[in-house]
Scaffold this active site. Structure first.
Site, PDB file in Angstrom:
ATOM      1  N   LYS A 269      52.604  73.059  31.608  1.00 48.98           N
ATOM      2  CA  LYS A 269      52.580  73.292  33.060  1.00 48.98           C
ATOM      3  C   LYS A 269      51.408  74.199  33.437  1.00 48.98           C
ATOM      4  CE  LYS A 269      57.562  72.798  33.276  1.00 48.98           C
ATOM      5  NZ  LYS A 269      58.800  73.585  33.130  1.00 48.98           N
TER       6      LYS A 269
ATOM      7  N   THR B  71      67.846  61.800  33.914  1.00 55.81           N
ATOM      8  CA  THR B  71      68.144  62.877  34.863  1.00 55.81           C
ATOM      9  C   THR B  71      67.303  62.729  36.126  1.00 55.81           C
ATOM     10  OG1 THR B  71      68.578  64.329  32.988  1.00 55.81           O
ATOM     11  CG2 THR B  71      68.190  65.409  35.111  1.00 55.81           C
TER      12      THR B  71
HETATM   13  N1  LIG Z   1      64.940  66.907  33.530  1.00 61.59           N
HETATM   14  C1  LIG Z   1      64.269  67.700  34.344  1.00 61.59           C
HETATM   15  O1  LIG Z   1      64.826  68.592  34.960  1.00 61.59           O
HETATM   16  C2  LIG Z   1      62.788  67.510  34.517  1.00 61.59           C
HETATM   17  C3  LIG Z   1      62.092  68.391  35.383  1.00 61.59           C
HETATM   18  C4  LIG Z   1      60.721  68.181  35.586  1.00 61.59           C
HETATM   19  C5  LIG Z   1      60.068  67.153  34.933  1.00 61.59           C
HETATM   20  N2  LIG Z   1      60.784  66.339  34.079  1.00 61.59           N
HETATM   21  C6  LIG Z   1      60.048  65.251  33.420  1.00 61.59           C
HETATM   22  O2  LIG Z   1      60.557  64.020  33.915  1.00 61.59           O
HETATM   23  C7  LIG Z   1      60.481  63.023  32.916  1.00 61.59           C
HETATM   24  C8  LIG Z   1      61.882  62.439  32.678  1.00 61.59           C
HETATM   25  O3  LIG Z   1      62.746  63.474  32.262  1.00 61.59           O
HETATM   26  P1  LIG Z   1      64.336  63.271  32.226  1.00 61.59           P
HETATM   27  O4  LIG Z   1      64.910  64.625  31.994  1.00 61.59           O
HETATM   28  O5  LIG Z   1      64.794  62.477  33.392  1.00 61.59           O
HETATM   29  O6  LIG Z   1      64.488  62.428  30.890  1.00 61.59           O
HETATM   30  P2  LIG Z   1      65.751  61.602  30.375  1.00 61.59           P
HETATM   31  O7  LIG Z   1      66.988  62.059  31.087  1.00 61.59           O
HETATM   32  O8  LIG Z   1      65.714  61.649  28.903  1.00 61.59           O
HETATM   33  O9  LIG Z   1      65.438  60.115  30.880  1.00 61.59           O
HETATM   34  C9  LIG Z   1      64.454  59.311  30.312  1.00 61.59           C
HETATM   35  C10 LIG Z   1      64.647  57.901  30.826  1.00 61.59           C
HETATM   36  O10 LIG Z   1      63.626  57.103  30.261  1.00 61.59           O
HETATM   37  C11 LIG Z   1      64.223  55.876  29.817  1.00 61.59           C
HETATM   38  N3  LIG Z   1      63.434  55.317  28.724  1.00 61.59           N
HETATM   39  C12 LIG Z   1      63.201  55.827  27.507  1.00 61.59           C
HETATM   40  N4  LIG Z   1      62.423  55.005  26.785  1.00 61.59           N
HETATM   41  C13 LIG Z   1      62.173  53.940  27.579  1.00 61.59           C
HETATM   42  C14 LIG Z   1      61.466  52.734  27.419  1.00 61.59           C
HETATM   43  N5  LIG Z   1      60.846  52.453  26.277  1.00 61.59           N
HETATM   44  N6  LIG Z   1      61.399  51.864  28.457  1.00 61.59           N
HETATM   45  C15 LIG Z   1      62.039  52.138  29.627  1.00 61.59           C
HETATM   46  N7  LIG Z   1      62.744  53.261  29.838  1.00 61.59           N
HETATM   47  C16 LIG Z   1      62.795  54.149  28.825  1.00 61.59           C
HETATM   48  C17 LIG Z   1      65.610  56.252  29.381  1.00 61.59           C
HETATM   49  O11 LIG Z   1      66.439  55.083  29.397  1.00 61.59           O
HETATM   50  P3  LIG Z   1      68.039  55.120  29.082  1.00 61.59           P
HETATM   51  O12 LIG Z   1      68.645  55.974  30.169  1.00 61.59           O
HETATM   52  O13 LIG Z   1      68.489  53.719  29.184  1.00 61.59           O
HETATM   53  O14 LIG Z   1      68.183  55.735  27.729  1.00 61.59           O
HETATM   54  C18 LIG Z   1      65.991  57.269  30.464  1.00 61.59           C
HETATM   55  O15 LIG Z   1      66.548  56.613  31.576  1.00 61.59           O
HETATM   56  C19 LIG Z   1      59.878  63.724  31.683  1.00 61.59           C
HETATM   57  O16 LIG Z   1      58.501  63.538  31.685  1.00 61.59           O
HETATM   58  C20 LIG Z   1      60.205  65.184  31.934  1.00 61.59           C
HETATM   59  O17 LIG Z   1      59.293  66.068  31.311  1.00 61.59           O
HETATM   60  C21 LIG Z   1      62.098  66.497  33.866  1.00 61.59           C
END
Ligand SMILES: NC(=O)c1ccc[n+]([C@@H]2O[C@H](COP(=O)([O-])OP(=O)(O)OC[C@H]3O[C@@H](n4cnc5c(N)ncnc54)[C@H](OP(=O)(O)O)[C@@H]3O)[C@@H](O)[C@H]2O)c1
Length: 430
Positions: free
Chosen positions: A207, A14
């Site tokens: 947070k 995301t």
């Molecule tokens: N979502 C939000 O609104 C939000 C808001 C604030 C902060 N955050 C923070 O931002 C971070 C990411 O969140 P997200 O929601 O974007 O998570 P997400 O959608 O689950 O994305 C995680 C990404 O990490 C990749 N990944 C997982 N294991 C990996 C590995 N071993 N090597 C390389 N890449 C790997 C995944 O690859 P694949 O796509 O290929 O599976 C995916 O692209 C987290 O720390 C979260 O707490 C998120």
């Protein structure tokens, strides 16, 4: 203009995909603001074949995100994988060890290991930026650390989790119970299949620990955060809150007291007329109180691809232009080891809801238990008259000490006429 700034992005979910899209869409604007073109030179995720909604043909692909973090061609490593430990942590540690700037949205990592990582960044002489880790698109880290640098802050509090705020708002608007609204939120994609991280207050605690560290210049102390979620909040409590002129919000509160720094996350009753009560649905809102500025509030979207990418890219632009501030506002050696205030010493007003047998003497017994602990009552609401059923009795108290309240509740819970464990919600007087 100098040559492009080479960025490596670990994680294309995301936030990662949102960041790549923002960097592409705003490339011209960002080149002017950053003084250099911001180039996505390398990326890493698990599935190379997945469409990320952006052109990645010029970025070098890494199956191994940790190897990418060590790539000499990369100047800034952006960690968007997540998790307090594991690959995300190794990516950040590797980047810092190779003297590369780091931008991360990873609140779990910063809450668990923020001080050690800030120390590593300081030793390496590089930036560790984490605006996106707290309240998504709201630039609260920058506001506290830079915008309010001239103030001593006394209190920072806010709605730090959009999922729980959405659930509480929907419960109130629709008159439905927690479980039903949670199930709907899961169907709509507002809540995870495993909702505990959000509804049990864990995410808000992460947070809050980061915010408290920035606001009060002390090492991150996640273990010092008192944490309660919203599972116990019932439709009945929401109705009574309305009747009493309050709204129920899951708040994270960090406050300097005579006993040390209080850090707590729990449902709160806040007066309906306060600005924080008006932050509804998936929105986040944060209030800071400073000795010169007074009170200020920021409200906005705390999650999602666009808002979170907005915060990530702001950090990248800061690094590109050389604007550099210590991660927690002061050098590591200047972080104050302020002791944490124990929750038993918290002082405030309380809402208490009891389910009782409708029979003579119940209220007198409850009042006696409160009196024994010197808890003084402010108001009482008694509903219904049905001898065969449990009826709710709601009490509010004047300011009292948590330990005394817990002792009184233990005594009240043992009464035969009290049919369920007493429910309390702390009332915050903002
Ligand atoms: N979502 C939000 O609104 C939000 C808001 C604030 C902060 N955050 C923070 O931002 C971070 C990411 O969140 P997200 O929601 O974007 O998570 P997400 O959608 O689950 O994305 C995680 C990404 O990490 C990749 N990944 C997982 N294991 C990996 C590995 N071993 N090597 C390389 N890449 C790997 C995944 O690859 P694949 O796509 O290929 O599976 C995916 O692209 C987290 O720390 C979260 O707490 C998120």
């Amino acid at each position: 203009m100098r040559g492009p700034l080479n960025i490596g992005i670990a994680g294309l979910g995301t936030v990662g995909a949102g960041t790549v899209q923002l960097l592409h869409r705003q490339a011209e604007l960002l080149a002017v603001r950053a003084g250099r073109r911001l180039a996505v030179a390398a990326v890493s995720a698990r599935d190379k074949g997945r469409d990320r909604g952006a052109d990645l043909s010029t970025a070098r692909w890494y199956d191994d995100a940790v190897a990418m973090a060590a790539d000499p061609a990369i100047e800034i490593v952006v960690e968007l994988i997540g998790g307090a430990d594991g690959v995300g942590r190794r990516v950040v540690e590797t980047a810092l060890a190779h003297k590369k700037h780091v931008v991360t949205a990873n609140k779990a990592l910063m809450a668990e290991h923020g001080t050690a990582l800030a120390e590593a960044a300081e030793a390496a002489g590089v930036a560790l930026a984490f605006e996106a880790a707290v309240a998504g698109g709201i630039p609260i880290i920058k506001a506290l650390r830079e915008g309010l640098a001239g103030n001593r802050l006394s209190r920072v509090y806010g709605i730090l989790n959009g999922t729980t705020n959405y659930i509480l708002t929907t419960m109130r608007e629709s008159g439905r119970d927690f479980a039903e609204v949670l199930a709907e939120a899961q169907q709509l994609g507002y809540a995870e299949a495993d909702p505990s991280f959000d509804v049990d207050g864990v995410d808000a605690s992460h947070k809050l620990a980061i915010l408290a560290s920035v606001a009060f210049g002390r090492p991150v102390d996640l273990a010092g955060v008192y944490c309660e979620g919203i599972r116990q909040v019932s439709r009945l409590d929401i109705e009574f809150a309305e009747e009493l002129g309050y709204r129920i919000k899951l708040l994270g509160i960090a406050r300097l007291t005579d006993h040390g720094l209080e850090q707590r996350v729990h449902p709160c009753m806040v007066r309906r007329v306060t600005p924080i009560a008006a932050v509804e649905g998936v929105f986040n809102g944060i209030v800071a109180e400073g000795d010169f500025v007074g009170q200020l509030m920021l409200e906005g979207r705390g999650a999602g691809a666009g808002p979170t990418a907005s915060a990530v890219v702001a950090d990248i632009v800061d690094i590109a232009t050389g604007r550099r501030v210590a991660p927690f506002g002061v050098p590591i050696t200047a972080l104050e080891r302020v002791p944490g205030a124990p929750m038993e010493r918290h002082e405030g007003a309380y809402y208490i809801r009891l389910m009782v047998k409708d029979e003579p003497g119940v209220i007198a017994d409850v009042a006696a238990a409160l009196r024994d602990q010197k808890v003084s009552l402010e108001s009482m609401i008694q509903r219904g008259r049905s001898p065969s059923e449990a009826v709710p009795v709601v009490l509010t108290t004047h300011a009292t000490v948590e330990a005394a309240m817990q002792r009184a509740l233990a005594q009240i819970g043992k009464l035969d006429s009290v049919l369920e464990p007493p429910q309390i919600i702390r009332i915050e007087d903002f």
